[in-house]
Write a protein that holds these residues in place. Sequence first.
Motif, PDB file in Angstrom:
ATOM      1  N   SER A 164     -11.881   9.232  -5.445  1.00 11.94           N
ATOM      2  CA  SER A 164     -12.279   7.869  -5.785  1.00 11.94           C
ATOM      3  C   SER A 164     -11.260   7.292  -6.756  1.00 11.94           C
ATOM      4  CB  SER A 164     -13.686   7.842  -6.387  1.00 11.94           C
ATOM      5  OG  SER A 164     -13.697   8.516  -7.643  1.00 11.94           O
ATOM      6  N   PHE A 165     -11.339   5.967  -6.959  1.00 11.64           N
ATOM      7  CA  PHE A 165     -10.364   5.273  -7.804  1.00 11.64           C
ATOM      8  C   PHE A 165     -11.088   4.458  -8.869  1.00 11.64           C
ATOM      9  CE2 PHE A 165      -8.210   6.307  -3.972  1.00 11.64           C
ATOM     10  CZ  PHE A 165      -6.867   6.411  -4.267  1.00 11.64           C
ATOM     11  N   SER A 166     -10.564   4.485 -10.073  1.00  7.47           N
ATOM     12  CA  SER A 166     -11.114   3.661 -11.147  1.00  7.47           C
ATOM     13  C   SER A 166     -10.839   2.189 -10.851  1.00  7.47           C
ATOM     14  CB  SER A 166     -10.486   4.041 -12.485  1.00  7.47           C
ATOM     15  OG  SER A 166      -9.127   3.623 -12.514  1.00  7.47           O
ATOM     16  N   GLU A 167     -11.488   1.322 -11.603  1.00  4.30           N
ATOM     17  CA  GLU A 167     -11.266  -0.118 -11.419  1.00  4.30           C
ATOM     18  C   GLU A 167      -9.811  -0.482 -11.683  1.00  4.30           C
ATOM     19  OE1 GLU A 167     -12.949  -4.412 -13.109  1.00  4.30           O
ATOM     20  OE2 GLU A 167     -13.928  -2.521 -13.669  1.00  4.30           O
ATOM     21  N   GLN A 168      -9.223   0.125 -12.728  1.00  3.41           N
ATOM     22  CA  GLN A 168      -7.819  -0.155 -13.031  1.00  3.41           C
ATOM     23  C   GLN A 168      -6.923   0.253 -11.868  1.00  3.41           C
ATOM     24  OE1 GLN A 168      -5.109   2.082 -13.474  1.00  3.41           O
ATOM     25  NE2 GLN A 168      -3.642   0.564 -14.191  1.00  3.41           N
ATOM     26  N   ALA A 169      -7.177   1.444 -11.290  1.00  6.84           N
ATOM     27  CA  ALA A 169      -6.357   1.942 -10.185  1.00  6.84           C
ATOM     28  C   ALA A 169      -6.509   1.053  -8.950  1.00  6.84           C
ATOM     29  CB  ALA A 169      -6.736   3.379  -9.865  1.00  6.84           C
ATOM     30  N   GLU A 170      -7.728   0.633  -8.652  1.00  2.22           N
ATOM     31  CA  GLU A 170      -7.970  -0.250  -7.509  1.00  2.22           C
ATOM     32  C   GLU A 170      -7.213  -1.564  -7.687  1.00  2.22           C
ATOM     33  OE1 GLU A 170      -9.458   0.263  -4.723  1.00  2.22           O
ATOM     34  OE2 GLU A 170     -11.093   1.718  -4.946  1.00  2.22           O
ATOM     35  N   GLN A 171      -7.275  -2.128  -8.884  1.00  2.00           N
ATOM     36  CA  GLN A 171      -6.604  -3.403  -9.142  1.00  2.00           C
ATOM     37  C   GLN A 171      -5.090  -3.260  -9.066  1.00  2.00           C
ATOM     38  OE1 GLN A 171      -8.133  -4.736 -12.917  1.00  2.00           O
ATOM     39  NE2 GLN A 171     -10.114  -5.365 -12.052  1.00  2.00           N
ATOM     40  N   PHE A 172      -4.577  -2.154  -9.580  1.00  2.00           N
ATOM     41  CA  PHE A 172      -3.135  -1.925  -9.529  1.00  2.00           C
ATOM     42  C   PHE A 172      -2.660  -1.861  -8.079  1.00  2.00           C
ATOM     43  CE2 PHE A 172       0.764   0.418  -9.354  1.00  2.00           C
ATOM     44  CZ  PHE A 172       1.465   0.042 -10.492  1.00  2.00           C
ATOM     45  N   ILE A 173      -3.382  -1.103  -7.252  1.00  2.00           N
ATOM     46  CA  ILE A 173      -3.014  -0.964  -5.844  1.00  2.00           C
ATOM     47  C   ILE A 173      -3.073  -2.312  -5.137  1.00  2.00           C
ATOM     48  CG2 ILE A 173      -3.756   0.021  -3.633  1.00  2.00           C
ATOM     49  CD1 ILE A 173      -4.604   2.527  -5.225  1.00  2.00           C
ATOM     50  N   ALA A 174      -4.090  -3.106  -5.446  1.00  2.00           N
ATOM     51  CA  ALA A 174      -4.242  -4.412  -4.808  1.00  2.00           C
ATOM     52  C   ALA A 174      -3.113  -5.362  -5.195  1.00  2.00           C
ATOM     53  CB  ALA A 174      -5.590  -5.019  -5.181  1.00  2.00           C
ATOM     54  N   ARG A 175      -2.607  -5.255  -6.434  1.00  2.00           N
ATOM     55  CA  ARG A 175      -1.557  -6.166  -6.903  1.00  2.00           C
ATOM     56  C   ARG A 175      -0.193  -5.846  -6.303  1.00  2.00           C
ATOM     57  NH1 ARG A 175      -4.041  -5.472 -12.013  1.00  2.00           N
ATOM     58  NH2 ARG A 175      -2.376  -4.014 -12.587  1.00  2.00           N
ATOM     59  N   GLN A 176       0.087  -4.556  -6.099  1.00  2.85           N
ATOM     60  CA  GLN A 176       1.404  -4.213  -5.568  1.00  2.85           C
ATOM     61  C   GLN A 176       1.391  -4.430  -4.046  1.00  2.85           C
ATOM     62  OE1 GLN A 176       2.720  -1.342  -3.619  1.00  2.85           O
ATOM     63  NE2 GLN A 176       0.587  -1.008  -2.985  1.00  2.85           N
ATOM     64  N   THR A 177       2.491  -4.883  -3.503  1.00  2.91           N
ATOM     65  CA  THR A 177       2.565  -5.182  -2.070  1.00  2.91           C
ATOM     66  C   THR A 177       3.654  -4.389  -1.349  1.00  2.91           C
ATOM     67  OG1 THR A 177       4.055  -7.037  -2.549  1.00  2.91           O
ATOM     68  CG2 THR A 177       1.685  -7.511  -2.406  1.00  2.91           C
ATOM     69  N   ARG A 178       4.430  -3.639  -2.096  1.00  2.00           N
ATOM     70  CA  ARG A 178       5.564  -2.942  -1.470  1.00  2.00           C
ATOM     71  C   ARG A 178       5.108  -1.792  -0.583  1.00  2.00           C
ATOM     72  NH1 ARG A 178      10.842  -0.367  -4.659  1.00  2.00           N
ATOM     73  NH2 ARG A 178      11.972   0.254  -2.762  1.00  2.00           N
ATOM     74  N   TYR A 179       4.002  -1.135  -0.967  1.00  2.00           N
ATOM     75  CA  TYR A 179       3.538   0.037  -0.229  1.00  2.00           C
ATOM     76  C   TYR A 179       2.107  -0.222   0.261  1.00  2.00           C
ATOM     77  CZ  TYR A 179       7.399   1.940  -2.956  1.00  2.00           C
ATOM     78  OH  TYR A 179       8.618   2.147  -3.550  1.00  2.00           O
ATOM     79  N   PRO A 180       1.947  -0.792   1.446  1.00  2.00           N
ATOM     80  CA  PRO A 180       0.606  -1.131   1.931  1.00  2.00           C
ATOM     81  C   PRO A 180      -0.306   0.067   2.147  1.00  2.00           C
ATOM     82  CG  PRO A 180       2.271  -1.464   3.646  1.00  2.00           C
ATOM     83  CD  PRO A 180       3.007  -1.216   2.373  1.00  2.00           C
ATOM     84  N   GLU A 181       0.261   1.256   2.302  1.00  7.56           N
ATOM     85  CA  GLU A 181      -0.544   2.454   2.523  1.00  7.56           C
ATOM     86  C   GLU A 181      -0.695   3.289   1.255  1.00  7.56           C
ATOM     87  OE1 GLU A 181       1.678   4.276   5.749  1.00  7.56           O
ATOM     88  OE2 GLU A 181       0.118   3.640   7.161  1.00  7.56           O
ATOM     89  N   LEU A 182      -0.449   2.694   0.087  1.00  3.87           N
ATOM     90  CA  LEU A 182      -0.419   3.475  -1.142  1.00  3.87           C
ATOM     91  C   LEU A 182      -1.744   4.185  -1.416  1.00  3.87           C
ATOM     92  CD1 LEU A 182       1.097   4.371  -3.668  1.00  3.87           C
ATOM     93  CD2 LEU A 182       0.324   2.269  -4.808  1.00  3.87           C
ATOM     94  N   LYS A 183      -2.862   3.489  -1.253  1.00  2.00           N
ATOM     95  CA  LYS A 183      -4.159   4.107  -1.537  1.00  2.00           C
ATOM     96  C   LYS A 183      -4.422   5.283  -0.602  1.00  2.00           C
ATOM     97  CE  LYS A 183      -9.081   3.184  -2.173  1.00  2.00           C
ATOM     98  NZ  LYS A 183     -10.163   2.154  -2.194  1.00  2.00           N
ATOM     99  N   GLU A 184      -4.145   5.089   0.669  1.00  2.00           N
ATOM    100  CA  GLU A 184      -4.357   6.175   1.636  1.00  2.00           C
ATOM    101  C   GLU A 184      -3.402   7.332   1.365  1.00  2.00           C
ATOM    102  OE1 GLU A 184      -4.940   6.650   6.480  1.00  2.00           O
ATOM    103  OE2 GLU A 184      -4.047   4.826   5.642  1.00  2.00           O
ATOM    104  N   PHE A 185      -2.182   7.008   0.959  1.00  2.00           N
ATOM    105  CA  PHE A 185      -1.197   8.035   0.625  1.00  2.00           C
ATOM    106  C   PHE A 185      -1.686   8.892  -0.540  1.00  2.00           C
ATOM    107  CE2 PHE A 185       3.251   8.721  -1.374  1.00  2.00           C
ATOM    108  CZ  PHE A 185       3.340   9.985  -0.834  1.00  2.00           C
ATOM    109  N   ILE A 186      -2.087   8.243  -1.633  1.00  6.69           N
ATOM    110  CA  ILE A 186      -2.586   8.979  -2.795  1.00  6.69           C
ATOM    111  C   ILE A 186      -3.808   9.809  -2.414  1.00  6.69           C
ATOM    112  CG2 ILE A 186      -3.611   8.758  -5.090  1.00  6.69           C
ATOM    113  CD1 ILE A 186      -1.931   6.184  -5.416  1.00  6.69           C
TER     114      ILE A 186
END
Length: 234
Positions: A164-186
């Motif tokens: 699972s991801f904290s609110e900060q981690a979710e927001q960070f992933i949503a803001r960055q656009t360079r790696y669209p699969e970042l959440k799935e990768f992590i």
Amino acid sequence: MQNYQIQPVGFIQSPYKQKFAIPRQPRLVPQAKAKLVFCEDFSREEFIRGIEEFTHLWLLFRFHETADKGYSALVRPPRLGGNERKGVFATRATFRPNGIGMSAVKLEGVEYKNGQLALLLSGIDLLDGTPIIDIKPYLPYSDAMADASAGFADTRPETLMTVSFSEQAEQFIARQTRYPELKEFITNVLKQDPRPAYKKHKQQTQFYGMNLYEFNIRWQVDAEHNQVIEITRE
């Protein structure tokens, strides 16, 4: 005894900036994208003409971060919990006499920019900066043996780990656009449970950090659950 010199043909640009958290085999994390950048002597189209006809490649590489540490006749495979010794030639351990590894990866394409030739790859399990010493096409009719067995490593490594991801981690992933699969990768990296074998049966909450791409990722492990606490840029 005759010695041989091997010249790298290229180097890997990988999201894995440290050995910790790299999957123990290729293609376990398909979102792991990388680039094989050819050295100047091999940065010509002639060397790879026809390579796009193949979907997968074998990479032969050098364990450059451990090669100077020598080798061991007996090693402790992580698949056996690090508690049982096997002969180094019966494993894929890094501490080998010649420090050579092999990895089957998916070819995503060819890139040629500003006179620099590169292969685009996925499913990589190599450290950033790994020297590649040879490239060969993967041949399904020959390389995939349906009747093969693999001893203590006969099945794909699976864990019960959830993420699972904290609110900060979710927001960070949503803001960055360079790696669209970042959440799935992590998520898939953590599902592999990269902890050392001796840590996996400890009951207390454990805290870890890793570097993927240009990100610093902190997470905690509690029983069979990973929570990504924080993601920052290095």
